[in-house]
Design an enzyme around this catalytic site. Structure first.
Site, PDB file in Angstrom:
ATOM      1  N   LYS A   1       0.827  -1.214   0.000  1.00  0.00           N
ATOM      2  CA  LYS A   1       0.000   0.000   0.000  1.00  0.00           C
ATOM      3  C   LYS A   1       0.867   1.272   0.000  1.00  0.00           C
ATOM      4  CE  LYS A   1      -1.989   0.277   4.008  1.00  0.00           C
ATOM      5  NZ  LYS A   1      -1.249   1.312   4.738  1.00  0.00           N
TER       6      LYS A   1
ATOM      7  N   ARG B   1      -8.788   4.000   9.091  1.00  0.00           N
ATOM      8  CA  ARG B   1      -8.598   2.573   9.355  1.00  0.00           C
ATOM      9  C   ARG B   1      -9.768   1.987  10.135  1.00  0.00           C
ATOM     10  NH1 ARG B   1      -2.631   2.495   9.002  1.00  0.00           N
ATOM     11  NH2 ARG B   1      -1.831   0.393   9.118  1.00  0.00           N
TER      12      ARG B   1
ATOM     13  N   ARG C   1      10.333  -8.077   5.134  1.00  0.00           N
ATOM     14  CA  ARG C   1      10.523  -6.640   5.331  1.00  0.00           C
ATOM     15  C   ARG C   1      11.114  -6.371   6.714  1.00  0.00           C
ATOM     16  NH1 ARG C   1       5.493  -2.474   4.984  1.00  0.00           N
ATOM     17  NH2 ARG C   1       5.189  -2.957   7.169  1.00  0.00           N
TER      18      ARG C   1
ATOM     19  N   ARG D   1      11.552  -2.048  11.541  1.00  0.00           N
ATOM     20  CA  ARG D   1      10.291  -1.647  12.171  1.00  0.00           C
ATOM     21  C   ARG D   1       9.961  -2.585  13.309  1.00  0.00           C
ATOM     22  NH1 ARG D   1       5.460   0.288   8.241  1.00  0.00           N
ATOM     23  NH2 ARG D   1       4.314  -0.662   9.966  1.00  0.00           N
TER      24      ARG D   1
ATOM     25  N   ARG E   1      -1.746  -7.605  13.517  1.00  0.00           N
ATOM     26  CA  ARG E   1      -2.123  -6.487  12.643  1.00  0.00           C
ATOM     27  C   ARG E   1      -3.075  -6.957  11.553  1.00  0.00           C
ATOM     28  NH1 ARG E   1       3.495  -4.946  10.924  1.00  0.00           N
ATOM     29  NH2 ARG E   1       2.529  -3.474   9.491  1.00  0.00           N
TER      30      ARG E   1
HETATM   31  P1  AMP Z   1       1.399   1.633   8.731  1.00  0.00           P
HETATM   32  O1  AMP Z   1       2.742   2.238   8.473  1.00  0.00           O
HETATM   33  O2  AMP Z   1       0.302   2.270   7.902  1.00  0.00           O
HETATM   34  O3  AMP Z   1       1.403   0.130   8.624  1.00  0.00           O
HETATM   35  O4  AMP Z   1       1.034   1.971  10.246  1.00  0.00           O
HETATM   36  C1  AMP Z   1       1.821   1.461  11.333  1.00  0.00           C
HETATM   37  C2  AMP Z   1       1.041   1.486  12.617  1.00  0.00           C
HETATM   38  O5  AMP Z   1       0.671   2.856  12.928  1.00  0.00           O
HETATM   39  C3  AMP Z   1      -0.279   0.741  12.614  1.00  0.00           C
HETATM   40  O6  AMP Z   1      -0.127  -0.635  12.856  1.00  0.00           O
HETATM   41  C4  AMP Z   1      -1.037   1.450  13.742  1.00  0.00           C
HETATM   42  O7  AMP Z   1      -0.568   1.036  15.007  1.00  0.00           O
HETATM   43  C5  AMP Z   1      -0.603   2.898  13.553  1.00  0.00           C
HETATM   44  N1  AMP Z   1      -1.542   3.607  12.644  1.00  0.00           N
HETATM   45  C6  AMP Z   1      -1.284   4.118  11.403  1.00  0.00           C
HETATM   46  N2  AMP Z   1      -2.371   4.689  10.868  1.00  0.00           N
HETATM   47  C7  AMP Z   1      -3.364   4.525  11.781  1.00  0.00           C
HETATM   48  C8  AMP Z   1      -4.747   4.859  11.806  1.00  0.00           C
HETATM   49  N3  AMP Z   1      -5.345   5.474  10.788  1.00  0.00           N
HETATM   50  N4  AMP Z   1      -5.457   4.532  12.931  1.00  0.00           N
HETATM   51  C9  AMP Z   1      -4.870   3.928  13.975  1.00  0.00           C
HETATM   52  N5  AMP Z   1      -3.597   3.560  14.002  1.00  0.00           N
HETATM   53  C10 AMP Z   1      -2.829   3.851  12.929  1.00  0.00           C
END
Ligand code: AMP
Length: 186
Positions: free
Chosen positions: A13, A88, A127, A133, A144
């Site tokens: 994504k 989300r 990854r 990360r 997740r």
């Molecule tokens: P991502 O890089 O998009 O995979 O986001 C990493 C982590 O950030 C996620 O697993 C959540 O813990 C947090 N996160 C990112 N965007 C959101 C969102 N819109 N709502 C809640 N938590 C978020």
């Protein structure tokens, strides 16, 4: 052009959102990046978000809505953007609708990228070996994915009711997938 990217963790994504933003010359807004940046600055938001992210949980909706209502009102958002990782949850999507109405912004499309779950786990474990990360470990990845199914997948129906969803197969070479997305938008 205003787009939302939705997809399970590991589907590519972020990579695709970045490429599509370059192509259409629009702003890339990743809430994951914004939160990680807050954590590295050790800000108040960062400190409160860190434990949720490390556990593979979502950061609370009110935190995200506050971040995004401020961010989307900034002037650099006037010429278009793509939202990567937000909304989300249904509550965030409803909050976003109010924000967009206030700003007089209309969405052009919601890109839903799909892939088989086993493929996603394999990609994320790989990854994790290089990304550093803290949330790319097998247990947290499963967590997740489960949260994605429970809380984020219902957004596809929410936006389908608004006739905005374009579904794209996320398996294949990166440029091929970008082309698929471009075709569904244009
Ligand atoms: P991502 O890089 O998009 O995979 O986001 C990493 C982590 O950030 C996620 O697993 C959540 O813990 C947090 N996160 C990112 N965007 C959101 C969102 N819109 N709502 C809640 N938590 C978020």
């Amino acid at each position: 052009m205003r787009l939302i990217f939705i997809g399970p963790p590991g589907v590519g994504k972020g990579t695709q959102a970045r490429r599509i933003c370059d192509y259409f010359s629009i702003l890339h807004l990743s809430t994951g990046d914004i939160l990680r940046d807050e954590i590295s600055k050790d800000s108040y938001i960062g400190q409160s978000a860190k434990s949720f992210i490390d556990a593979g949980h979502l950061v609370p909706d009110d935190v995200l809505l506050e971040i995004m209502s401020g961010r989307l009102a900034q002037e650099d958002c006037n010429s278009g953007y793509c939202l990567d990782g937000f909304p989300r949850t249904i509550l965030q999507a409803e909050g976003l609708e109010n924000i967009l109405t206030d700003l007089n912004h209309a969405l052009n499309a919601v890109i839903s990228i799909v892939a088989d779950e086993e493929e996603l786990i394999n990609r994320l474990v790989l990854r994790g070996e290089t990304s550093g990360r803290s949330d790319d470990t097998a247990d947290i990845i499963r967590q997740r994915l489960q949260i994605y199914r429970q809380q984020t997948e219902p957004l596809i129906e929410f936006y389908a009711q608004r006739n905005l969803v374009k579904t794209v197969d996320g398996i294949g070479a990166i440029p091929e997938i970008t082309e698929r997305i471009q075709k569904t938008i244009e």
